[in-house]
Design an enzyme around this catalytic site. Structure first.
Site, PDB file in Angstrom:
ATOM      1  N   SER A  52       0.799  -1.234   0.000  1.00 55.86           N
ATOM      2  CA  SER A  52       0.000   0.000   0.000  1.00 55.86           C
ATOM      3  C   SER A  52       0.825   1.275   0.000  1.00 55.86           C
ATOM      4  O   SER A  52       0.295   2.341  -0.324  1.00 55.86           O
ATOM      5  CB  SER A  52      -0.946   0.016   1.213  1.00 55.86           C
ATOM      6  OG  SER A  52      -0.228   0.177   2.419  1.00 55.86           O
ATOM      7  N   LYS A 120       0.494   4.495   6.836  1.00 57.29           N
ATOM      8  CA  LYS A 120      -0.164   5.352   5.838  1.00 57.29           C
ATOM      9  C   LYS A 120       0.385   6.774   5.948  1.00 57.29           C
ATOM     10  O   LYS A 120       1.068   7.130   6.908  1.00 57.29           O
ATOM     11  CB  LYS A 120      -1.679   5.392   6.047  1.00 57.29           C
ATOM     12  CG  LYS A 120      -2.370   4.041   6.124  1.00 57.29           C
ATOM     13  CD  LYS A 120      -2.336   3.272   4.823  1.00 57.29           C
ATOM     14  CE  LYS A 120      -3.009   1.905   4.974  1.00 57.29           C
ATOM     15  NZ  LYS A 120      -2.788   1.049   3.773  1.00 57.29           N
TER      16      LYS A 120
END
Length: 249
Positions: A52, A120
């Site tokens: 990701s 993230k």
């Protein structure tokens, strides 16, 4: 005058030396305690659990997270890459990985990278509004478009920095107080805040796409392994131009 003590005779009781195994045990205990303190207060090692955050961080990369920036009144800022605990069913089953009992102990004391967390980039903080996307495919925070080509995956080919779930047109925010809106740099392959938005036409979403600030472990500051890719992570300059949210937003 008292006679000088004989060089062949000890003047006092000689200190008894500990057995070698006892000295080794003491050193081990001290090392473990220091490792726990460093992990708890300063720096902790993690590994990247998925794709990701490509292209900057690749699956199984080892990273170091520093916690000093968020001491006292410090909080994550836009652009920071952060490690945080799962805010609620964001991790896929088995994402924590398999490890031995020894590996779990080493992870607990900070001597081995651990998983079971998410990594993230912070896109929005309290009060921010995030809009996807303008006619150039850019996210906008508080009306300011972000220039993200330097770190998002396939910047030259993706239609928008959305991702397109279900389309390249959505709005998030204002971000609640004490919360963050986060996204992966691989926008099409990241279970992040945008994936948990309840937008028209979506069914796989949650009522809360935001990450509580209290879930944040720290800020990623170093890609530590593999050796040929060691690099320092810094906050992209594009976030410096984002204005503060309007009062009452």
């Amino acid at each position: 005058m008292a006679p000088d003590p004989s060089p062949d005779r000890p003047t006092g009781r000689r200190r008894r030396r500990r057995p070698l195994w006892q000295e080794g045990l003491v050193l081990l205990v001290v090392a473990v305690l220091l490792a726990v303190v460093v992990k708890s207060l300063f720096v902790q090692a993690f590994y990247i659990p998925s794709e990701s955050m490509e292209p900057g961080l690749v699956e199984d990369d080892r990273i170091l997270v520093q916690k000093v920036s968020y001491w006292f009144d410090g909080e994550p800022e836009r652009g920071d890459v952060v490690v945080f605990e799962d805010p609620g069913s964001w991790l896929e089953p088995g994402a924590t990985g398999r490890t031995t009992a020894v590996g779990r102990v080493l992870g607990w004391v900070g001597l081995r990278p651990v998983g079971g967390h998410l990594v993230k980039r912070v896109i929005g903080v309290a009060g921010d509004t995030i809009v996807c996307c303008d006619d150039q495919g850019r996210l906008a925070v508080n009306g300011r478009p972000l220039e993200e080509d330097a770190y998002v995956r396939d910047a030259a080919t993706v239609a928008c920095r959305g991702p397109q779930v279900p389309s390249c047109s959505w709005t998030a925010g204002p971000v609640p107080e004490g919360s963050l809106f986060v996204m992966g740099d691989n926008r099409e392959r990241s279970a992040d805040s945008s994936r948990h938005l309840c937008l028209p036409g979506t069914t796989d979403c949650s009522d809360d796409p935001y990450v509580p600030v209290g879930n944040v472990v720290g800020k990623v500051f170093l890609l530590a392994w593999p050796a040929d890719r060691i690099d320092r992570l810094t906050r992209p300059g594009t976030f410096a131009d984002v204005p503060e949210p309007a009062t009452g937003s």
